[in-house]
Design a protein around this motif. Structure first.
Motif, PDB file in Angstrom:
ATOM      1  N   LEU A  52       0.903  -1.382  -0.010  1.00 22.27           N
ATOM      2  CA  LEU A  52      -0.038   0.009   0.059  1.00 22.27           C
ATOM      3  C   LEU A  52       0.868   1.423  -0.057  1.00 22.27           C
ATOM      4  N   LEU A  53       2.098   1.165   0.390  1.00 19.79           N
ATOM      5  CA  LEU A  53       2.912   2.646   0.686  1.00 19.79           C
ATOM      6  C   LEU A  53       3.465   2.700  -0.735  1.00 19.79           C
ATOM      7  N   PRO A  54       3.510   3.925  -1.133  1.00 18.15           N
ATOM      8  CA  PRO A  54       4.200   4.487  -2.382  1.00 18.15           C
ATOM      9  C   PRO A  54       5.728   4.369  -2.111  1.00 18.15           C
ATOM     10  N   ASP A  55       6.431   4.252  -3.204  1.00 20.27           N
ATOM     11  CA  ASP A  55       8.094   4.050  -3.333  1.00 20.27           C
ATOM     12  C   ASP A  55       8.772   5.404  -2.465  1.00 20.27           C
ATOM     13  N   ARG A  56       8.059   6.463  -2.688  1.00 17.56           N
ATOM     14  CA  ARG A  56       8.475   7.640  -2.305  1.00 17.56           C
ATOM     15  C   ARG A  56       8.845   7.854  -0.839  1.00 17.56           C
ATOM     16  N   VAL A  57       7.871   7.023   0.092  1.00 17.98           N
ATOM     17  CA  VAL A  57       8.028   7.103   1.450  1.00 17.98           C
ATOM     18  C   VAL A  57       8.767   5.965   2.146  1.00 17.98           C
ATOM     19  N   LEU A  58       9.479   5.100   1.228  1.00 15.53           N
ATOM     20  CA  LEU A  58       9.964   3.877   1.666  1.00 15.53           C
ATOM     21  C   LEU A  58      11.534   4.223   1.982  1.00 15.53           C
ATOM     22  N   PRO A  59      12.073   4.083   3.053  1.00 20.53           N
ATOM     23  CA  PRO A  59      13.499   4.329   3.390  1.00 20.53           C
ATOM     24  C   PRO A  59      14.465   3.552   2.678  1.00 20.53           C
ATOM     25  N   MET A  60      14.079   2.570   1.887  1.00 18.70           N
ATOM     26  CA  MET A  60      15.050   1.580   1.206  1.00 18.70           C
ATOM     27  C   MET A  60      14.026   1.120  -0.042  1.00 18.70           C
ATOM     28  N   ARG A  61      14.922   0.341  -0.939  1.00 11.04           N
ATOM     29  CA  ARG A  61      14.134  -0.294  -1.979  1.00 11.04           C
ATOM     30  C   ARG A  61      13.054  -1.065  -1.757  1.00 11.04           C
ATOM     31  N   GLY A 145      13.203 -14.937  13.879  1.00 11.03           N
ATOM     32  CA  GLY A 145      12.672 -14.364  12.964  1.00 11.03           C
ATOM     33  C   GLY A 145      11.512 -13.305  12.879  1.00 11.03           C
ATOM     34  N   LEU A 146      10.630 -13.752  13.969  1.00  8.79           N
ATOM     35  CA  LEU A 146       9.301 -12.757  14.075  1.00  8.79           C
ATOM     36  C   LEU A 146       9.871 -11.360  14.490  1.00  8.79           C
ATOM     37  N   ARG A 147      11.221 -11.460  15.263  1.00 10.01           N
ATOM     38  CA  ARG A 147      11.338 -10.183  15.684  1.00 10.01           C
ATOM     39  C   ARG A 147      11.799  -9.223  14.725  1.00 10.01           C
ATOM     40  N   ILE A 148      12.432  -9.656  13.348  1.00  8.65           N
ATOM     41  CA  ILE A 148      12.619  -9.087  12.277  1.00  8.65           C
ATOM     42  C   ILE A 148      11.262  -8.529  11.582  1.00  8.65           C
ATOM     43  N   ALA A 149      10.557  -9.312  11.601  1.00 11.58           N
ATOM     44  CA  ALA A 149       9.001  -9.131  11.031  1.00 11.58           C
ATOM     45  C   ALA A 149       8.291  -8.027  11.924  1.00 11.58           C
ATOM     46  N   ALA A 150       8.451  -7.993  13.180  1.00 17.82           N
ATOM     47  CA  ALA A 150       7.942  -7.034  13.885  1.00 17.82           C
ATOM     48  C   ALA A 150       8.714  -5.825  13.800  1.00 17.82           C
ATOM     49  N   THR A 151       9.833  -5.650  13.631  1.00 20.50           N
ATOM     50  CA  THR A 151      10.644  -4.393  13.476  1.00 20.50           C
ATOM     51  C   THR A 151      10.010  -3.823  12.013  1.00 20.50           C
ATOM     52  N   ILE A 152      10.070  -4.627  11.045  1.00 18.41           N
ATOM     53  CA  ILE A 152       9.467  -4.194   9.705  1.00 18.41           C
ATOM     54  C   ILE A 152       8.132  -3.621  10.049  1.00 18.41           C
ATOM     55  N   ARG A 153       7.445  -4.480  10.544  1.00 13.42           N
ATOM     56  CA  ARG A 153       5.883  -4.058  10.733  1.00 13.42           C
ATOM     57  C   ARG A 153       5.604  -2.688  11.326  1.00 13.42           C
ATOM     58  N   GLU A 154       6.448  -2.348  12.571  1.00 15.74           N
ATOM     59  CA  GLU A 154       6.229  -1.298  13.336  1.00 15.74           C
ATOM     60  C   GLU A 154       6.770  -0.058  12.288  1.00 15.74           C
ATOM     61  N   ALA A 155       7.748  -0.316  11.745  1.00 15.74           N
ATOM     62  CA  ALA A 155       8.390   0.714  10.671  1.00 15.74           C
ATOM     63  C   ALA A 155       7.398   1.006   9.828  1.00 15.74           C
ATOM     64  N   LEU A 156       6.687   0.098   8.967  1.00 15.85           N
ATOM     65  CA  LEU A 156       5.876   0.435   7.954  1.00 15.85           C
ATOM     66  C   LEU A 156       4.670   1.041   8.461  1.00 15.85           C
ATOM     67  N   LEU A 171       4.699  10.993  16.391  1.00 18.82           N
ATOM     68  CA  LEU A 171       4.995  10.195  15.319  1.00 18.82           C
ATOM     69  C   LEU A 171       6.341  10.406  14.711  1.00 18.82           C
ATOM     70  N   PRO A 172       7.044  11.746  14.441  1.00 20.12           N
ATOM     71  CA  PRO A 172       8.055  11.858  13.847  1.00 20.12           C
ATOM     72  C   PRO A 172       9.178  11.038  14.622  1.00 20.12           C
ATOM     73  N   LEU A 177      13.047   6.458  15.285  1.00 17.22           N
ATOM     74  CA  LEU A 177      13.386   5.314  15.967  1.00 17.22           C
ATOM     75  C   LEU A 177      13.134   4.057  15.232  1.00 17.22           C
ATOM     76  N   CYS A 178      11.783   3.819  14.690  1.00 16.64           N
ATOM     77  CA  CYS A 178      11.359   2.754  13.977  1.00 16.64           C
ATOM     78  C   CYS A 178      12.340   2.314  12.742  1.00 16.64           C
ATOM     79  N   LEU A 179      12.594   3.539  11.916  1.00 24.35           N
ATOM     80  CA  LEU A 179      13.350   3.569  10.835  1.00 24.35           C
ATOM     81  C   LEU A 179      14.726   3.074  11.136  1.00 24.35           C
ATOM     82  N   GLY A 180      15.120   3.543  12.289  1.00 26.27           N
ATOM     83  CA  GLY A 180      16.625   3.160  12.789  1.00 26.27           C
ATOM     84  C   GLY A 180      16.902   1.827  13.000  1.00 26.27           C
ATOM     85  N   ARG A 181      15.644   1.147  13.676  1.00 25.27           N
ATOM     86  CA  ARG A 181      15.769  -0.228  13.823  1.00 25.27           C
ATOM     87  C   ARG A 181      15.503  -1.039  12.651  1.00 25.27           C
ATOM     88  N   LEU A 182      14.644  -0.319  11.821  1.00 20.60           N
ATOM     89  CA  LEU A 182      14.593  -1.289  10.573  1.00 20.60           C
ATOM     90  C   LEU A 182      16.093  -1.460   9.888  1.00 20.60           C
TER      91      LEU A 182
END
Length: 187
Positions: A52-61, A145-156, A171-172, A177-182
């Protein structure tokens, strides 16, 4: 209204608080799967947010995040889980610990909640091992494995909230914080 103090990362780091959280989660996970609740899998939720997220807001590919998600476990739901375990969703009232904000609760695997605590509380390896030891038997590879998934989920999730309502309130800071963890987990 629940009386008491809301936890934050600093106030939740002591081993006694983490042991209380482990006990509370063990009690929660003893509740069997609930037929009237949806399943919650952080991998599936992350894949949905990513679509659902546009490429322009993603911190990486996008492909880098998707490739990582494709390698993570998606397991059949076993029990009731909270699925939004951030420090601020715990309230300490003397000797009692309350778990609030059940908006994302559903059916899942205990490792999802455990992974969320490890990720969202910023637990170092030793603290994570102590926390999991206090919880009891669990497949630590699945939790990781789910820690990685949880980190991605929280950032997204943060990026979704910003797209929906803009960067308001705290939120900023939380997004940073979450993007740093990602970035840490996708190295």
């Amino acid at each position: 209204l629940v009386p008491g103090e809301t936890l934050d990362i600093a106030s939740a780091q002591d081993s006694a608080t983490m042991a209380r959280i482990a006990t509370l989660l063990r009690q929660l996970h003893a509740i069997p799967r609930q037929g009237d609740l949806p399943d919650f899998c952080p991998v599936a939720v992350s894949q949905r947010y990513l679509s659902l997220l546009p490429d322009r807001v993603l911190p990486m590919r996008r492909g880098r995040i998707a490739a990582c998600l494709a390698l993570l476990p998606s397991l059949p739901a076993e029990c009731l889980i909270h699925a939004d375990l951030i420090p601020e969703n715990f309230i300490r009232d003397g000797d009692r610990l309350w778990l609030v904000d059940w908006e994302y609760a559903g059916n899942g695997v205990p490792a999802t909640d455990l992974a969320m605590v490890i990720s969202n509380f910023g637990l170092a390896n030793n603290a994570a091992d102590t926390f999991l030891g206090a919880y009891g038997p669990v497949d630590r590879n699945v939790v990781n494995g789910l820690r990685i998934a949880a980190t991605i989920r929280e950032a997204l999730w943060c990026l979704m909230q910003a797209e929906i309502g803009g960067m308001t309130g705290d939120l900023p800071e939380y997004t940073a914080l979450c993007l740093g963890r990602l970035e840490q987990v996708l190295r």
